[in-house]
Design an enzyme around this catalytic site. Sequence first.
Site, PDB file in Angstrom:
ATOM      1  N   PHE A  94       5.513   3.385   0.897  1.00 19.17           N
ATOM      2  CA  PHE A  94       5.815   2.279   0.178  1.00 19.17           C
ATOM      3  C   PHE A  94       6.138   2.643  -1.415  1.00 19.17           C
ATOM      4  O   PHE A  94       5.099   3.469  -2.021  1.00 19.17           O
ATOM      5  CB  PHE A  94       4.622   1.381   0.109  1.00 19.17           C
ATOM      6  CG  PHE A  94       4.808   0.309  -0.813  1.00 19.17           C
ATOM      7  CD1 PHE A  94       5.470  -1.170  -0.063  1.00 19.17           C
ATOM      8  CD2 PHE A  94       4.907  -0.045  -2.109  1.00 19.17           C
ATOM      9  CE1 PHE A  94       5.628  -2.300  -0.734  1.00 19.17           C
ATOM     10  CE2 PHE A  94       4.888  -1.152  -2.983  1.00 19.17           C
ATOM     11  CZ  PHE A  94       5.299  -2.436  -1.905  1.00 19.17           C
TER      12      PHE A  94
ATOM     13  N   LYS B 177      -1.023   1.025 -11.556  1.00 17.77           N
ATOM     14  CA  LYS B 177      -2.415   0.542 -10.907  1.00 17.77           C
ATOM     15  C   LYS B 177      -3.599   1.028 -11.807  1.00 17.77           C
ATOM     16  O   LYS B 177      -3.531   0.463 -12.821  1.00 17.77           O
ATOM     17  CB  LYS B 177      -2.499   1.089  -9.657  1.00 17.77           C
ATOM     18  CG  LYS B 177      -1.531   0.513  -8.714  1.00 17.77           C
ATOM     19  CD  LYS B 177      -2.119   0.259  -7.174  1.00 17.77           C
ATOM     20  CE  LYS B 177      -0.790  -0.185  -6.234  1.00 17.77           C
ATOM     21  NZ  LYS B 177      -1.016  -1.575  -5.714  1.00 17.77           N
TER      22      LYS B 177
HETATM   23  O1  PSZ Z   1       2.922  -5.807  -1.143  1.00 23.41           O
HETATM   24  C1  PSZ Z   1       3.125  -5.208  -2.153  1.00 23.41           C
HETATM   25  O2  PSZ Z   1       3.973  -5.351  -3.176  1.00 23.41           O
HETATM   26  C2  PSZ Z   1       2.074  -4.321  -2.568  1.00 23.41           C
HETATM   27  S1  PSZ Z   1       0.700  -3.920  -1.866  1.00 23.41           S
HETATM   28  C3  PSZ Z   1       0.316  -2.507  -2.512  1.00 23.41           C
HETATM   29  C4  PSZ Z   1       1.328  -2.126  -3.404  1.00 23.41           C
HETATM   30  C5  PSZ Z   1       2.246  -3.154  -3.436  1.00 23.41           C
HETATM   31  N1  PSZ Z   1       1.399  -1.050  -4.042  1.00 23.41           N
HETATM   32  C6  PSZ Z   1       2.531  -0.770  -5.200  1.00 23.41           C
HETATM   33  C7  PSZ Z   1       2.965   0.655  -5.300  1.00 23.41           C
HETATM   34  C8  PSZ Z   1       2.323   1.811  -4.355  1.00 23.41           C
HETATM   35  O3  PSZ Z   1       1.069   1.575  -3.801  1.00 23.41           O
HETATM   36  C9  PSZ Z   1       2.933   2.935  -4.379  1.00 23.41           C
HETATM   37  C10 PSZ Z   1       2.498   4.038  -3.739  1.00 23.41           C
HETATM   38  N2  PSZ Z   1       4.196   2.999  -5.212  1.00 23.41           N
HETATM   39  C11 PSZ Z   1       4.750   2.126  -5.794  1.00 23.41           C
HETATM   40  C12 PSZ Z   1       4.157   0.820  -5.939  1.00 23.41           C
HETATM   41  C13 PSZ Z   1       4.840  -0.419  -6.561  1.00 23.41           C
HETATM   42  O4  PSZ Z   1       3.835  -0.950  -7.508  1.00 23.41           O
HETATM   43  P1  PSZ Z   1       4.120  -2.140  -7.947  1.00 23.41           P
HETATM   44  O5  PSZ Z   1       3.553  -3.198  -7.196  1.00 23.41           O
HETATM   45  O6  PSZ Z   1       3.240  -2.116  -9.485  1.00 23.41           O
HETATM   46  O7  PSZ Z   1       5.410  -2.440  -8.630  1.00 23.41           O
END
Ligand code: PSZ
Length: 488
Positions: free
Chosen positions: A206, A346
């Site tokens: 992800f 995060k």
């Molecule tokens: O469902 C979702 O959109 C989720 S649940 C957990 C996340 C997103 N994590 C974000 C995430 C991450 O765990 C890793 C390893 N890389 C990039 C991201 C993206 O970060 P945000 O959500 O801040 O864009």
Amino acid sequence: MFRIMKVPENALLPTIKYSRGISMTLQEPERPSIKTSVPGPKSQLLFTELNSIQQAQSVQLFGDYDKCAGNYFVDVDGNEFLDVFTQISSVPIGYNHPALLGAFEDKHALKSLINRPALLVFPAADWPSKLKRVLLAFAPRCMNNVYTMMCGACSLENAYKCAFFWYRTKQRGGQVEFSPEETVSCMLNQPPGSPDLAIMSFWGCFHGRAFGALSTTRSKPIHKIDCPAFGWPVAPFPRYKYPLHENEAYNCQEDERCLAQVVCIIEERQKCCRPVAGIVVEPIQSEGGDNEASPAFFQCLQQICKQMGVAFIVDEVQTGCGPTGKMWAHEHFNLPSPPDLVTFSKKMLTGGFFTSSEFKPAQGYRIFNTWSGDPGKLILLDQVLRVIEQEQLLSNVQKTGKVLKDGLHELEKEFSNAIMRVRGRGTFLAFCSPSATVRDKINNSLKKNGVLSGICGEKSIRLRPALIFQEKHAHIYLDILRKTLKEL
Ligand code: PSZ
């Protein structure tokens, strides 16, 4: 800026005194306390209101953020939960930490928050020194360039762009000027200006939901469906057998199988002129099910990248800032040299990425957006990193992590048909259930019994407590998990 003067030993939730004489105490509940149905009547009412103006089906509970404290999330119905999920792993030092509550008392800090600059156009005089003192001081070894961003996905987007710029500059033989053909064709989304280059990722990963990032995300269809995507390749990620020490030979073969595929894909694409410019990988695949890979896997992957001229991008958005017991999870892998790009967000409170001057674009405006980060977030992060150092939170994570993992292994023996494959580093831990149905039942019952935890992959439950989660919290969690498993 306030300085934390003194922190009592072994007290991670202390009364902290600040140089301006402010003194605040963080009062955590003793244990979780559930007073209503979950979700309670107030959460249900608010849900109806919110859902009438947006699609809000992902909402679990409404928080009373005035009352949340340390490791405890308090909802609008007055229910107090021990939080081992912490806003999808994004609360570094607990709720309402005194160091953060005091962060904007200083007028200079407050004005830095209010007068938000376009950071890559009109930064304040203290911005370069802040980047050095707050971010680069905690950067992975030898990474001396940093960009701040708004969120995880946009950190990945921009790290990928840096990889593409670097790759194309190499293809031009170091030439940094663009040809007229490139400047015309890029406006038509066609090569050579918009080249057919790729970022390779792994099954189960992800990396966010923006379009470039989403093309590399491979965890769940719901993230991707209906969105156009780049035709980028994907390689298998190791799927280990547990316990690890009893399955070394199998797991080693699993590493080799996946790495052989990586090499094969890079070679294939080089032949048909659609090369892989970068590989992106999480140190532990989080959303995709807390899938681990060995240090040897990561060492070989980096070596392949170096030999084949591909950028090695490590996504530490979820693993970064301490939850594995090291500041950066890839530090567990003993890599001979640093990755090319490391993304964060995060627990770091600001998004961004680290890199080296080798990846610095030759022209300005190429890694750019209006705000390009937020000085207010750096003021908070400054406090967070101070607290991590002064309260020795990385060693706390290691200690608490051991208690949690040992406890989960005990439960794995006691309830062998409900939990299995206990895994992870520090307090970044997970376990599997036999099916998604049982997993969801455990997770929902945990909530009714006062614990907020998260799910990931097909049938896993993950733990993502704040760095201030102590042994006493681990015991409360394990007691409630035991009770929950007994009730199944
Ligand atoms: O469902 C979702 O959109 C989720 S649940 C957990 C996340 C997103 N994590 C974000 C995430 C991450 O765990 C890793 C390893 N890389 C990039 C991201 C993206 O970060 P945000 O959500 O801040 O864009």
